[in-house]
Write an enzyme that holds these catalytic residues in place. Structure first.
Site, short mmCIF file in Angstrom:
data_model
loop_
_atom_site.label_atom_id
_atom_site.label_comp_id
_atom_site.label_asym_id
_atom_site.label_seq_id
_atom_site.Cartn_x
_atom_site.Cartn_y
_atom_site.Cartn_z
N THR A 1 -30.11 10.53 -46.38
CA THR A 1 -29.03 10.59 -47.36
C THR A 1 -27.64 10.73 -46.76
OG1 THR A 1 -29.33 12.98 -47.61
CG2 THR A 1 -30.57 11.55 -49.12
N ASP A 2 -27.54 11.21 -45.52
CA ASP A 2 -26.22 11.50 -44.96
C ASP A 2 -25.32 10.27 -44.91
OD1 ASP A 2 -26.87 14.13 -44.67
OD2 ASP A 2 -26.98 14.11 -42.48
N THR B 1 -34.87 12.30 -44.46
CA THR B 1 -35.59 13.41 -45.09
C THR B 1 -36.79 12.93 -45.89
OG1 THR B 1 -33.53 14.67 -45.22
CG2 THR B 1 -35.33 15.41 -46.61
N SER C 1 -30.40 9.99 -40.64
CA SER C 1 -29.42 8.92 -40.83
C SER C 1 -28.07 9.22 -40.19
CB SER C 1 -29.24 8.60 -42.31
OG SER C 1 -28.58 9.64 -43.00
#
Length: 325
Positions: free
Chosen positions: A93-94, A14, A60
Site C-alpha cells: 500500500t505504501d 502486506t 512496496s
C-alpha cells in the site's frame, strides 16, 4: 456461468505478509507466494479462472523501475491476449498510488486493471487482504470496469488511479480519493458504480519509457535559497515542488527555481497539504512554472518524469496534461 479469466501479477506487500503471531504489529511483507495465495482464494470460493505470476515479493517501499517495467510489459501483453479478460496486481500500500498512476498513464483502457493490497498481514487478527482480493475479483470481472483506467480496490471502495492516495498509516480504510472520493462501492457479492466509464479512448496517454530522476523539493517555513540550491545542484531535468498551501514557497527559494526553469527544467508546483487544487498563478507564465492542479506530490513527480521521458518539456504543453483528461 462463465468465470472471468484473470491474470494476477503479484509484487508482495502486506497482502502477502506474515507476522508469525496474530497479535504482533510488526511483520515481514512479501512472504506468501502467488500460487499459495490463489489456492487459498479458491478454497474460500473466490470465483475466477486465475493465472498467477510472481513479479516480485517485496514491501512496496522497494518498488523500482525494473518492477514497473515488467508489470507494464506483462499487462500490455495481456491487453492483446484473448485468453485474458482482466488483470489484478497485488501490491503493497505504501506506493500503490504511484504504481497505479504510472500504469494508468501508459496503458490502454480496453480491459480492467485493478491494484489491490492490504493493511494487515495474512496471519493477523482481522486480516483484510482476502476480502480486498475478493472485491478486486468482483471489479475485474465486471464488464463495466473497462474504460475506467487503472483502478485501486481497498476497504470496500474502488478508486481511480488519478484520484487515489494513501491517507492513513494503519487503518483498513486507509485510502481516499481527490477530487473524486471513490468511483464505486464493492463487496464480494455486489458492485455499484457511481458513474459511466470516462476513458472514451482506449489508447495510452503517454509511452512507457525509462524515467529520468525528478527530485521532490520539500518546502518548509524559513527555507533558504542556499538549501534549495544545494538540493538541486545536480541540475535535474525536472523538479516537483512540495509547496506550502497552494504550491507556494519562500521568495528566495522561488528565485532558485526560476534559474532552473530558465535553463529548461520542468518545474511543477504541487502542495504538501492533504487535498485541494493548485491553480495557476498569474506569475506562472513568466516564471515558466506548471501547476499540479489535483495531483498530489508523488503523482506530480511521476507525471513530470514521464513527460520529460516523452520529450514534453514546454511548460504550456505540460500544463495540459496536469489539467486532466
Amino acid at each position: 456461468m462463465t468465470l472471468p479469466r484473470i491474470l494476477v501479477l503479484a509484487t508482495g506487500g502486506t497482502i502477502a505478509g506474515e507476522a508469525g503471531d496474530a497479535m504482533r504489529h510488526d511483520y515481514r511483507p512479501g512472504q506468501v507466494g502467488i500460487e499459495h495465495y490463489l489456492n487459498e482464494a479458491a478454497g474460500l470460493g473466490v470465483a475466477a479462472q486465475f493465472t498467477g505470476r510472481q513479479i516480485a515479493n517485496i514491501g512496496s517501499e522497494d518498488i523500482d523501475a525494473s518492477i514497473w517495467s515488467r508489470l507494464h510489459t506483462e499487462i500490455d501483453s495481456a491487453m492483446r491476449d484473448d485468453s485474458v479478460d482482466a488483470v489484478i496486481v497485488t501490491h503493497g500500500t505504501d506506493t500503490a498510488e504511484e504504481t497505479a498512476f504510472l500504469l494508468d498513464l501508459t496503458l490502454p483502457s480496453t480491459k480492467p486493471v485493478v491494484l489491490v493490497g492490504a493493511m494487515r498481514p495474512t496471519d493477523a487478527v482481522g486480516y483484510d487482504g482476502m476480502r480486498n482480493f475478493a472485491n478486486a475479483v468482483r471489479v475485474a470481472g465486471d464488464q463495466n470496469a473497462a474504460g475506467r483506467g487503472v483502478l485501486v480496490v481497498m476497504g470496500d471502495r474502488v478508486h481511480s488511479a488519478r484520484d487515489v492516495r494513501k491517507a492513513q498509516t494503519r487503518a483498513t480504510e486507509a485510502f481516499r480519493g481527490f477530487p473524486r472520493e471513490s468511483v464505486a462501492i464493492v463487496t464480494p457479492s455486489r458492485l455499484d458504480w457511481f458513474g459511466a466509464p470516462w476513458r472514451v479512448d482506449d489508447h495510452a496517454l503517454l509511452k512507457f519509457l525509462p524515467l529520468p530522476e525528478v527530485p521532490i523539493l520539500a518546502i518548509y517555513a524559513g527555507m533558504s535559497a542556499a538549501e534549495a540550491a544545494r538540493q538541486l545542484a545536480h541540475n535535474p531535468p525536472g523538479i516537483a515542488v512540495s509547496g506550502v498551501g497552494e504550491g507556494n514557497m519562500p521568495d528566495p527559494v522561488r528565485q532558485v527555481l526560476l534559474e532552473h526553469a530558465r535553463r529548461g527544467a520542468l518545474v511543477v508546483r504541487a502542495s504538501r497539504t492533504d487535498e485541494g487544487l493548485v491553480d495557476r498563478l498569474p506569475s506562472d507564465d513568466p516564471d515558466g512554472f506548471v501547476a499540479a492542479r489535483a495531483l498530489g506530490v508523488p503523482k506530480a513527480r511521476l507525471l513530470t518524469a514521464l513527460l520529460i521521458a516523452n520529450g514534453i518539456t514546454d511548460p504550456a504543453e505540460a500544463q495540459r496534461y496536469f489539467d486532466g483528461r
